[in-house]
Design a protein around this motif. Sequence first.
Motif, PDB file in Angstrom:
ATOM      1  N   SER A  98      38.550  42.408  25.413  1.00 63.29           N
ATOM      2  CA  SER A  98      38.404  41.060  25.971  1.00 63.29           C
ATOM      3  C   SER A  98      39.174  40.919  27.281  1.00 63.29           C
ATOM      4  CB  SER A  98      38.878  40.009  24.965  1.00 63.29           C
ATOM      5  OG  SER A  98      40.251  40.185  24.669  1.00 63.29           O
ATOM      6  N   GLU A  99      40.369  41.535  27.331  1.00 59.98           N
ATOM      7  CA  GLU A  99      41.153  41.468  28.566  1.00 59.98           C
ATOM      8  C   GLU A  99      40.458  42.243  29.675  1.00 59.98           C
ATOM      9  OE1 GLU A  99      45.615  42.553  30.284  1.00 59.98           O
ATOM     10  OE2 GLU A  99      45.229  42.610  28.122  1.00 59.98           O
ATOM     11  N   LEU A 100      39.904  43.401  29.337  1.00 62.45           N
ATOM     12  CA  LEU A 100      39.186  44.197  30.327  1.00 62.45           C
ATOM     13  C   LEU A 100      37.972  43.438  30.848  1.00 62.45           C
ATOM     14  CD1 LEU A 100      38.685  46.792  31.901  1.00 62.45           C
ATOM     15  CD2 LEU A 100      37.561  47.749  29.880  1.00 62.45           C
ATOM     16  N   THR A 103      28.588  49.406  31.094  1.00 64.04           N
ATOM     17  CA  THR A 103      27.314  48.677  31.128  1.00 64.04           C
ATOM     18  C   THR A 103      27.538  47.207  31.452  1.00 64.04           C
ATOM     19  OG1 THR A 103      27.456  48.419  28.724  1.00 64.04           O
ATOM     20  CG2 THR A 103      26.139  50.248  29.540  1.00 64.04           C
ATOM     21  N   SER A 104      28.662  46.653  31.008  1.00 60.59           N
ATOM     22  CA  SER A 104      28.974  45.257  31.332  1.00 60.59           C
ATOM     23  C   SER A 104      29.121  45.081  32.834  1.00 60.59           C
ATOM     24  CB  SER A 104      30.265  44.841  30.623  1.00 60.59           C
ATOM     25  OG  SER A 104      30.661  43.549  31.032  1.00 60.59           O
ATOM     26  N   MET A 105      29.819  46.018  33.477  1.00 55.66           N
ATOM     27  CA  MET A 105      30.017  45.924  34.927  1.00 55.66           C
ATOM     28  C   MET A 105      28.687  46.061  35.670  1.00 55.66           C
ATOM     29  SD  MET A 105      32.246  45.372  37.213  1.00 55.66           S
ATOM     30  CE  MET A 105      32.158  45.352  39.011  1.00 55.66           C
ATOM     31  N   VAL A 137      35.313  40.245  35.206  1.00 51.49           N
ATOM     32  CA  VAL A 137      34.845  38.952  35.725  1.00 51.49           C
ATOM     33  C   VAL A 137      35.589  38.619  37.017  1.00 51.49           C
ATOM     34  CG1 VAL A 137      34.810  36.467  35.280  1.00 51.49           C
ATOM     35  CG2 VAL A 137      34.142  38.057  33.471  1.00 51.49           C
ATOM     36  N   GLN A 138      36.892  38.889  37.035  1.00 55.71           N
ATOM     37  CA  GLN A 138      37.696  38.647  38.235  1.00 55.71           C
ATOM     38  C   GLN A 138      37.238  39.530  39.392  1.00 55.71           C
ATOM     39  OE1 GLN A 138      40.432  36.340  38.666  1.00 55.71           O
ATOM     40  NE2 GLN A 138      39.339  35.541  36.897  1.00 55.71           N
ATOM     41  N   ILE A 139      36.880  40.773  39.079  1.00 56.76           N
ATOM     42  CA  ILE A 139      36.348  41.685  40.104  1.00 56.76           C
ATOM     43  C   ILE A 139      35.122  41.061  40.775  1.00 56.76           C
ATOM     44  CG2 ILE A 139      35.083  43.864  40.430  1.00 56.76           C
ATOM     45  CD1 ILE A 139      37.966  44.450  40.130  1.00 56.76           C
TER      46      ILE A 139
END
Length: 773
Positions: free
Chosen positions: A437-439, A483-485, A444-446
Amino acid sequence: MAPSTSTAATPSQRARSEVNETWAYLEKNVDNVMNKLQEGLDMKTYMGVYTAVHNFCTSQKATVAPPASSPGNLQSTHRGAHLLGEELYSLLGEYLSQHLKLVLDNSASHVDEALLTYYIREWKRYTDAAKYNNHLFRYLNRHWVKREMDEGKKNVYDVYTLHLVKWRDDFFGKVHEKVMAAVLKLVEKQRNGETIDQLQVKAIVESFVSLGLDEHDSTKSTLDVYRLNFERPFLNATKDYYDQESQRFVADNSVVEYMKKAETRLDEEKERVGLYLHPDIMKKLMDTCNESLITAHTLLLRDEFQVLLDSERTDDLARMYKLLARIKDGLEPLRARFELHVRKAGLAAIDKVAAQGENFEPKVYVDALLQVHGKYQQLVNVAFTGESEFVRSLDNACKEFVNRNQICKSSSTKSPELLAKYTDQLLKKGAKAADESELEELLVQIMVVFKYIDDKDVFQKFYSRMLAKRLVHTNSVSDDAETSMISKLKEACGFEYTNKLQRMFQDVQISKDLNQSYKEHEDLLLGDSNSKRNLDSTYQILGTGFWPLNAPNTPFAPPAEINKAIESFGKFYDNKHNGRKLTWLWQLCKGELKANYVKMGKVPYTFQVSTYQMAMLLLFNDSEKIEYSEMAQLTNLNDETLEPALMILIKARVLNASDPKPGPGVSYTLNEGFKNKKLKVNLNITVKSEQKVEADETHKTIEEDRKLLLQAVIVRIMKGRKKLKHVQLVEEVINQVKSRFPPKIPDIKKNIDALMEKDYIERLDNDELAYIA
């Protein structure tokens, strides 16, 4: 004696006498209704009055009665009833005028609140009586009044409305100014903090509203009387009050205190509408208050904005925003100042990073950008309610300091490069993210920073090269994170932007299946011989068109152990895919060696090495000492590759060298006294010179890709439009390409010229270009 004489009454006189008698009876009872309604009217009297009105309106006697045998007898009968109805209506109106004269005379002795009390009491008594009379004279309403109104006659109303008209014309018109003055005194008392009887004002408002009669249709009402006689003076008095109060308050208090005062006053006025004013006044009242409390002091408020920004007083900024948002164009100058303030804050934050020198971590740079953005995003959300225009100002400021700052002076594409490197650090194994979750939140911040980057193609190039290495070296923190990124990038820039990234993932999955098949194939070959593999190897087949990888920049002679393994896999692959050529990317290969000559306790050390290092170290299985030239000959590596690899082995004290600087004449031996705190020692380290070369190569490919993209877009536009002015073509190219990078006009012109040389485009007269089919 003179004979007596007698005169017989004429029909007209008899009719008049009957009218007078009837009206005398009606007037007495109407007077009781008007003055003694609270005492009540008994049913017998009520029915007597009602019947008298009915008989009066339906009497067949006319002022001049025609002969009974007259052909017009029926018409004359109706005409007579009509005249009698009109006379009754007229007599009632005269009575009301006389009654209201007395009410007016009595009002003269009352002032201020006493006048309001008198007005409200008389209004209630009068309107209650009007409703009662309206019932008593129902037959007059139903027949004579209705017929007159149907025929379009003006100034004829039902009995209740007649009462209101008489009140308006004979009483209200003469006292409304005094009444209104008394109302305004009451309201001013309340504004000054005194307690008043709000119901009095409410009753006055309702009275003024009730007097709004439509002259063209008595069944309808208007707010004309209320607006003219109540609303207008009320708004004027409100403006005068707040003009004076605000000027006095500003002179003696701070701007922040004044804003609190204005906020309170505006809330009070809004509440006042609900308490006793007509809802119709709300907008005009708020506009009036805004003019006196805000517009008149706009410059003062705006001058304080920068002070509040500098001191980060969120609550006071929110207060200022809410006030200035109430007036036209009140916020526009604040948005411009806010944008400038955020830009300066962003540049200052990057200056601090730049002051650390060239060796700062990408994380430090990205964190500085995010800290400024996060701080002012919070301010926009809380103080400015997330208003879209302030969000735009924030975006403009962030876009400016992200792409044009001290660090970007050396290279305009530094921001996307550093962002890609930071992303790589997050997605590599060993990243310090506590959990998934932190990653995910960090990714998201990226994307927050990514949104502001102009050169998104630069980020893509660096990101794809780093992703390729993570996949090849199997050191991604997780497939889900990768894959999320990619899905975030796809959502931001579209399918084309991430197409190759997704194909790289597909190749990795296919390679896993291929390795499983190869392992089963090897097991069949070995059979039951219990033979052990000399080399436990894994292979990845990477599609040439999708992976941003180059062929090795040095020749290489793999060790015999590796040669045997790759020949076996090559045969297996050829049988599966006939006609495909495998190119071995040795610079990306790696492995582990057991150093049986040195141990931690009884366990030998394990060296994690590149394939080039593996080839160099395996030579010491056959010789205790090897010279540089011999090593170069046996491995076939060029100096540019051999020297840095040797330097790493020497620095890690795996090898002893006769001279610390690699080169001809230098000899190397294994350091049998090697010691390390870790059992597994990573020697596969990328040196900075290699990183710089790789970065330079990436920038070269970016320039080449931009050229190809510009030419492809130009051809696509011209193919669709056939003919186009040069200026228009440049504009369209900019619009289509700016989502990937901000194209320079000279580069667009250069590529237009290149396409002309290739006969894709030709120049016509008047600076027009044409597509050549």
